[in-house]
Design an enzyme around this catalytic site. Structure first.
Site, mmCIF file in Angstrom:
data_model
loop_
_atom_site.group_PDB
_atom_site.id
_atom_site.type_symbol
_atom_site.label_atom_id
_atom_site.label_comp_id
_atom_site.label_asym_id
_atom_site.label_seq_id
_atom_site.Cartn_x
_atom_site.Cartn_y
_atom_site.Cartn_z
ATOM 1 N N ARG A 162 -10.739 -35.333 -22.357
ATOM 2 C CA ARG A 162 -11.025 -34.997 -21.143
ATOM 3 C C ARG A 162 -12.319 -36.367 -19.991
ATOM 4 O O ARG A 162 -13.394 -35.597 -19.807
ATOM 5 C CB ARG A 162 -12.236 -34.152 -22.062
ATOM 6 C CG ARG A 162 -12.145 -32.947 -22.297
ATOM 7 C CD ARG A 162 -11.115 -31.951 -21.280
ATOM 8 N NE ARG A 162 -10.650 -30.261 -22.077
ATOM 9 C CZ ARG A 162 -9.546 -30.701 -23.186
ATOM 10 N NH1 ARG A 162 -8.878 -31.517 -23.334
ATOM 11 N NH2 ARG A 162 -9.561 -29.331 -23.676
ATOM 12 N N SER A 237 -13.877 -23.669 -21.664
ATOM 13 C CA SER A 237 -15.191 -24.551 -22.577
ATOM 14 C C SER A 237 -16.307 -25.656 -21.624
ATOM 15 O O SER A 237 -15.298 -26.501 -21.051
ATOM 16 C CB SER A 237 -14.254 -25.944 -23.365
ATOM 17 O OG SER A 237 -13.611 -25.439 -23.665
ATOM 18 N N GLU A 333 -18.578 -30.316 -20.912
ATOM 19 C CA GLU A 333 -17.560 -31.016 -19.783
ATOM 20 C C GLU A 333 -16.894 -30.232 -18.356
ATOM 21 O O GLU A 333 -16.938 -30.843 -17.624
ATOM 22 C CB GLU A 333 -16.885 -30.392 -20.647
ATOM 23 C CG GLU A 333 -14.885 -30.683 -20.271
ATOM 24 C CD GLU A 333 -13.683 -29.828 -20.647
ATOM 25 O OE1 GLU A 333 -13.855 -29.483 -21.708
ATOM 26 O OE2 GLU A 333 -13.419 -28.825 -20.078
HETATM 27 N N1 EPU Z 1 -14.438 -22.172 -33.613
HETATM 28 C C1 EPU Z 1 -15.249 -21.203 -33.900
HETATM 29 N N2 EPU Z 1 -16.063 -20.322 -33.159
HETATM 30 C C2 EPU Z 1 -15.923 -20.367 -32.080
HETATM 31 C C3 EPU Z 1 -14.267 -21.182 -31.624
HETATM 32 C C4 EPU Z 1 -14.115 -22.053 -32.163
HETATM 33 O O1 EPU Z 1 -15.575 -21.950 -35.222
HETATM 34 O O2 EPU Z 1 -16.321 -19.406 -31.125
HETATM 35 C C5 EPU Z 1 -13.727 -23.557 -34.642
HETATM 36 C C6 EPU Z 1 -13.147 -23.085 -35.373
HETATM 37 O O3 EPU Z 1 -12.935 -23.835 -36.542
HETATM 38 C C7 EPU Z 1 -11.054 -23.119 -34.648
HETATM 39 C C8 EPU Z 1 -11.762 -24.688 -34.058
HETATM 40 O O4 EPU Z 1 -13.109 -24.658 -33.202
HETATM 41 O O5 EPU Z 1 -10.525 -23.437 -35.584
HETATM 42 C C9 EPU Z 1 -11.005 -24.704 -32.509
HETATM 43 O O6 EPU Z 1 -11.199 -23.421 -31.586
HETATM 44 P P1 EPU Z 1 -10.013 -23.721 -30.774
HETATM 45 O O7 EPU Z 1 -7.970 -24.092 -30.827
HETATM 46 O O8 EPU Z 1 -10.130 -22.481 -30.222
HETATM 47 O O9 EPU Z 1 -10.492 -25.302 -30.007
HETATM 48 P P2 EPU Z 1 -11.495 -25.641 -29.595
HETATM 49 O O10 EPU Z 1 -11.619 -27.043 -29.966
HETATM 50 O O11 EPU Z 1 -12.787 -24.750 -29.481
HETATM 51 C C10 EPU Z 1 -9.937 -27.435 -27.432
HETATM 52 C C11 EPU Z 1 -10.229 -27.110 -25.787
HETATM 53 C C12 EPU Z 1 -9.395 -25.855 -25.303
HETATM 54 C C13 EPU Z 1 -8.060 -26.099 -25.711
HETATM 55 C C14 EPU Z 1 -7.743 -26.111 -27.634
HETATM 56 C C15 EPU Z 1 -6.914 -25.386 -27.860
HETATM 57 C C16 EPU Z 1 -12.028 -28.940 -25.554
HETATM 58 C C17 EPU Z 1 -13.727 -29.094 -24.898
HETATM 59 N N3 EPU Z 1 -11.902 -27.610 -25.321
HETATM 60 O O12 EPU Z 1 -10.843 -26.016 -27.944
HETATM 61 O O13 EPU Z 1 -9.911 -26.013 -23.780
HETATM 62 O O14 EPU Z 1 -8.075 -24.693 -25.531
HETATM 63 O O15 EPU Z 1 -9.194 -26.990 -28.269
HETATM 64 O O16 EPU Z 1 -6.290 -26.508 -27.658
HETATM 65 O O17 EPU Z 1 -11.796 -29.513 -26.401
HETATM 66 C C18 EPU Z 1 -11.043 -26.626 -22.105
HETATM 67 O O18 EPU Z 1 -11.134 -27.444 -21.949
HETATM 68 O O19 EPU Z 1 -11.410 -26.123 -20.877
HETATM 69 C C19 EPU Z 1 -10.150 -25.540 -23.714
HETATM 70 C C20 EPU Z 1 -10.408 -24.259 -22.975
#
Ligand code: EPU
Length: 337
Positions: A162, A237, A333
């Protein structure tokens, strides 16, 4: 080219925050853009693309320049790859669909990300194991200072998680006007190992996935987890996932056995901010007309007519609480304006 006064920016930011721009112009070609940035009567300028990565907290007293150049063209190709140029004002997801319809591979995992092509390199958008930098070839940008165009190759952009030069040294110095992507024409390299994609493809009963299938899977996952900005204002995010030392992580696991992590280096891990925020009790919390999304704690939402400042204050409360509970600082972000 028509400069308007006192325009609401509500339709121009995906959070749907209603602030006013003193002056506003939508620019659909390069020559107009060159003229606009030279205007002396508007010293303060704000460049707006898809407005998908910002939280507007106050009225803007200067000139908002809305980048609206459209156009996608093939620049060159060989048997295996193609260079496609997309102008900055193209909607990102429509561009992804154009590539998929032409069977050009590389950005299918980035389906349905809100925003425009021109702003995508700034934060090196990423999802489901793929980042923009993986298919980025170069971009053209207009310098505010010299009023000339500069080409940035991938190596010039210092892409990170990012992050890019456009968030650091080159911040507010350039307007990205077009981006060139290097995409595959055949032998597409698919990234489907990201857990949710594999299970979604299974659900779809797809055994030999195409880039079309991967895109469909990503769209389904995003639709199930993330609010559609056309229905509920949001900026994806709100926070970045923090990177912490393994030492700190090991200490945290003593109290929080289920804390997830992704390896980053020998001594560091990335922890999902969504998990920290959920554990801190904020997931699904609604405070009047704004709150934290019920399916993804990383996303702050505007249920209608929320003020940017209210959302900013909520984000600060979340940061403070996460810091108190886990001794981890989570950075925003989105850009706060
Ligand atoms: N999780 C929770 N609770 C929540 C959300 C997430 O416990 O409410 C934990 C879970 O363990 C889950 C893990 O976080 O397995 C990862 O969650 P997720 O796959 O939704 O991914 P993220 O790390 O929360 C990132 C990006 C997203 C992108 C997803 C999928 C960032 C800041 N965000 O989210 O990007 O869609 O991975 O690759 O890196 C964005 O940048 O706007 C965005 C949506």
């Amino acid at each position: 080219m028509h400069i308007q006064n006192n325009i609401s920016l509500k339709p121009y930011n995906t959070f749907g925050i209603d602030v006013t721009a003193k002056h506003f112009v939508s620019v659909s070609n390069i020559n107009d853009l060159k003229q606009i940035i030279s205007l002396k009567e508007f010293p303060e300028k704000l460049v707006l693309g898809g407005g998908s990565n910002m939280l507007l907290t106050k009225d803007f007293d200067g000139l908002v320049i809305h980048i609206n150049f459209k156009g996608i063209e093939i620049i060159s190709e060989d048997d295996d790859t193609v260079i496609v140029k997309a102008n900055a004002g193209e909607n990102w997801h429509e561009f992804v669909l154009w590539c998929i319809n032409n069977d050009f591979g590389g950005i299918e995992n980035l389906s349905l990300i809100p925003g425009n092509v021109g702003t995508a390199p700034i934060q090196n958008i990423g999802a489901y194991g793929v980042e923009l930098k993986d298919s980025f070839e170069s971009c053209e940008a207009l310098s505010f200072k010299t009023k000339t165009f500069q080409s940035f190759k991938k190596s010039d952009c210092n892409f990170g998680y990012r992050n890019s030069i456009f968030k650091k040294e080159a911040k507010n110095k350039f307007i990205i006007t077009s981006v060139n992507f290097k995409l595959t024409k055949n032998n597409h390299k698919l990234y489907i190992n990201y857990g949710a994609i594999t299970s979604q493809l299974e659900l779809m009963q797809v055994t030999s996935p195409t880039i079309q299938d991967v895109s469909k899977a990503v769209i389904s996952i995003r639709e199930s987890k993330l609010p559609n900005p056309k229905e509920i204002g949001n900026s994806g995010s709100f926070f970045k996932n923090p990177v912490i030392s393994k030492k700190q992580f090991n200490i945290l696991t003593e109290n929080f056995k289920d804390i997830p992590s992704y390896p980053i280096s020998e001594n560091e891990v990335k922890v999902p901010a969504g998990w920290l925020i959920e554990k801190a009790g904020f997931k699904g919390k609604q405070f009047g007309n704004y709150g934290v999304h019920k399916n993804q704690a990383l996303v702050l939402v505007n249920y209608g007519n929320a003020k940017g400042l209210d959302i900013l204050n909520l984000s600060k409360l979340i940061q403070k609480t996460v810091n108190r509970l886990f001794d981890i600082s989570i950075e925003t972000e989105v850009n706060i304006l």
